[in-house]
Design a protein around this motif. Structure first.
Motif, PDB file in Angstrom:
ATOM      1  N   LEU A 189       1.666  -2.876 -13.479  1.00  0.00           N
ATOM      2  CA  LEU A 189       2.141  -1.522 -13.782  1.00  0.00           C
ATOM      3  C   LEU A 189       1.015  -0.499 -13.844  1.00  0.00           C
ATOM      4  O   LEU A 189       1.262   0.702 -13.666  1.00  0.00           O
ATOM      5  N   VAL A 190      -0.196  -0.936 -14.088  1.00  0.00           N
ATOM      6  CA  VAL A 190      -1.297   0.017 -14.198  1.00  0.00           C
ATOM      7  C   VAL A 190      -1.536   0.740 -12.879  1.00  0.00           C
ATOM      8  O   VAL A 190      -2.120   1.834 -12.853  1.00  0.00           O
ATOM      9  N   LEU A 191      -1.085   0.174 -11.778  1.00  0.00           N
ATOM     10  CA  LEU A 191      -1.251   0.820 -10.479  1.00  0.00           C
ATOM     11  C   LEU A 191      -0.452   2.113 -10.391  1.00  0.00           C
ATOM     12  O   LEU A 191      -0.717   2.958  -9.529  1.00  0.00           O
ATOM     13  N   LYS A 192       0.532   2.259 -11.270  1.00  0.00           N
ATOM     14  CA  LYS A 192       1.305   3.497 -11.292  1.00  0.00           C
ATOM     15  C   LYS A 192       0.629   4.575 -12.144  1.00  0.00           C
ATOM     16  O   LYS A 192       1.059   5.720 -12.141  1.00  0.00           O
ATOM     17  N   GLU A 193      -0.391   4.176 -12.899  1.00  0.00           N
ATOM     18  CA  GLU A 193      -1.138   5.106 -13.745  1.00  0.00           C
ATOM     19  C   GLU A 193      -2.625   4.824 -13.550  1.00  0.00           C
ATOM     20  O   GLU A 193      -3.284   4.278 -14.428  1.00  0.00           O
ATOM     21  N   THR A 194      -3.111   5.200 -12.391  1.00  0.00           N
ATOM     22  CA  THR A 194      -4.471   4.827 -11.994  1.00  0.00           C
ATOM     23  C   THR A 194      -5.557   5.442 -12.880  1.00  0.00           C
ATOM     24  O   THR A 194      -6.698   4.990 -12.840  1.00  0.00           O
ATOM     25  N   GLU A 195      -5.213   6.442 -13.659  1.00  0.00           N
ATOM     26  CA  GLU A 195      -6.215   7.019 -14.556  1.00  0.00           C
ATOM     27  C   GLU A 195      -6.661   6.016 -15.631  1.00  0.00           C
ATOM     28  O   GLU A 195      -7.722   6.184 -16.254  1.00  0.00           O
ATOM     29  N   MET A 196      -5.859   4.983 -15.833  1.00  0.00           N
ATOM     30  CA  MET A 196      -6.212   3.950 -16.806  1.00  0.00           C
ATOM     31  C   MET A 196      -7.174   2.915 -16.237  1.00  0.00           C
ATOM     32  O   MET A 196      -7.782   2.146 -16.985  1.00  0.00           O
ATOM     33  N   LEU A 197      -7.331   2.886 -14.933  1.00  0.00           N
ATOM     34  CA  LEU A 197      -8.076   1.811 -14.282  1.00  0.00           C
ATOM     35  C   LEU A 197      -9.550   1.764 -14.664  1.00  0.00           C
ATOM     36  O   LEU A 197     -10.186   0.716 -14.513  1.00  0.00           O
ATOM     37  N   GLU A 198     -10.112   2.851 -15.138  1.00  0.00           N
ATOM     38  CA  GLU A 198     -11.521   2.843 -15.507  1.00  0.00           C
ATOM     39  C   GLU A 198     -11.801   1.887 -16.674  1.00  0.00           C
ATOM     40  O   GLU A 198     -12.957   1.509 -16.883  1.00  0.00           O
ATOM     41  N   ARG A 199     -10.762   1.507 -17.389  1.00  0.00           N
ATOM     42  CA  ARG A 199     -10.928   0.565 -18.498  1.00  0.00           C
ATOM     43  C   ARG A 199     -10.621  -0.872 -18.080  1.00  0.00           C
ATOM     44  O   ARG A 199     -10.646  -1.773 -18.920  1.00  0.00           O
ATOM     45  N   PHE A 200     -10.365  -1.087 -16.799  1.00  0.00           N
ATOM     46  CA  PHE A 200      -9.990  -2.408 -16.306  1.00  0.00           C
ATOM     47  C   PHE A 200     -11.153  -3.040 -15.542  1.00  0.00           C
ATOM     48  O   PHE A 200     -11.718  -2.425 -14.631  1.00  0.00           O
ATOM     49  N   ILE A 201     -11.497  -4.266 -15.889  1.00  0.00           N
ATOM     50  CA  ILE A 201     -12.596  -4.944 -15.207  1.00  0.00           C
ATOM     51  C   ILE A 201     -12.176  -5.437 -13.820  1.00  0.00           C
ATOM     52  O   ILE A 201     -13.030  -5.800 -13.016  1.00  0.00           O
ATOM     53  N   ASP A 202     -10.878  -5.452 -13.549  1.00  0.00           N
ATOM     54  CA  ASP A 202     -10.388  -5.877 -12.230  1.00  0.00           C
ATOM     55  C   ASP A 202      -9.895  -4.698 -11.389  1.00  0.00           C
ATOM     56  O   ASP A 202      -9.090  -4.876 -10.478  1.00  0.00           O
TER      57      ASP A 202
END
Length: 214
Positions: A189-202
């Motif tokens: 689901l994070v792909l729908k809110e890419t602004e969160m991706l900076e906190r994802f190691i993957d």
């Protein structure tokens, strides 16, 4: 060898020279003694062989993963309830202490392997790797994550004093029904809110996956 040859010569003299020595026996006793020392490359090879036979085997250091990051939450990325929880933690974590990783990504595999867990284990109870050799699951993981958040949220970690079986019973009850109650998606689901991706190691893997799906 030389001493035995001299004795044979003396016997020959005493016997009036009638004692005969065969040419092969003569060559055997007259042969110079073998050299015990080797020079040059041959000596080096012998020394290396002797050292390899008597020296102890080299110590093999255990491979300890050092590139894995601490304070990582590995969770079910297709679960709506889990995604809402991650969004809430990101909003509350002003000091950006907690990082995230979707269970469905390959980046999550070494973290699970380090903890001796497989994908089914983490689908049942999400995983929080606090540091090397220190990880938690289920309700304990949730409360340990809260302990890294600023007040007043970190105060909720006091619930760790509640018996673990009681906490996990409530956690498991909700976790088993989360898809029925909140739904799930095919992709993280994070792909729908890419602004969160900076906190994802993957994030790199997720972005590549998103590009291939387009």
């Amino acid at each position: 060898m030389q001493m035995a040859f001299k004795m044979l010569q003396r016997l020959r003299v005493r016997g009036g020279g009638n004692l005969k020595i065969s040419p092969s026996l003569h060559s055997l006793f007259s042969r110079p003694p073998p050299s015990r020392l080797l020079s040059g490359a041959s000596a080096d090879l012998v020394d290396d062989d002797l050292l390899s036979q008597h020296s102890p085997p080299p110590l093999v250091k255990p491979l300890i993963p050092t590139i894995l990051q601490p304070r990582v939450v590995v969770y079910d990325g297709v679960c709506h309830l889990c995604h809402r929880g991650v969004k809430w933690v990101i909003a509350a974590d002003k000091h950006r202490k907690i990082k995230f990783c979707c269970l469905q990504s390959k980046v999550a595999e070494p973290y699970m392997r380090l903890c001796g867990l497989d994908r089914e284990d983490v689908l049942r109870r999400f995983l929080f790797i606090e540091g090397l050799g220190l990880y938690h699951q289920g309700s304990t993981a949730a409360l340990r994550v809260l302990s890294y958040l600023p007040l007043p949220y970190s105060a909720l970690s006091i619930l760790l004093i509640t018996p673990t079986p009681l906490r996990d019973a409530i956690y498991d009850y909700v976790a088993k029904r989360r898809y029925d109650w909140f739904g799930k998606e095919e992709n993280c689901l994070v792909l729908k809110e890419t602004e969160m991706l900076e906190r994802f190691i993957d994030r790199d893997e997720l972005l590549d996956q998103n590009q291939s799906d387009l």
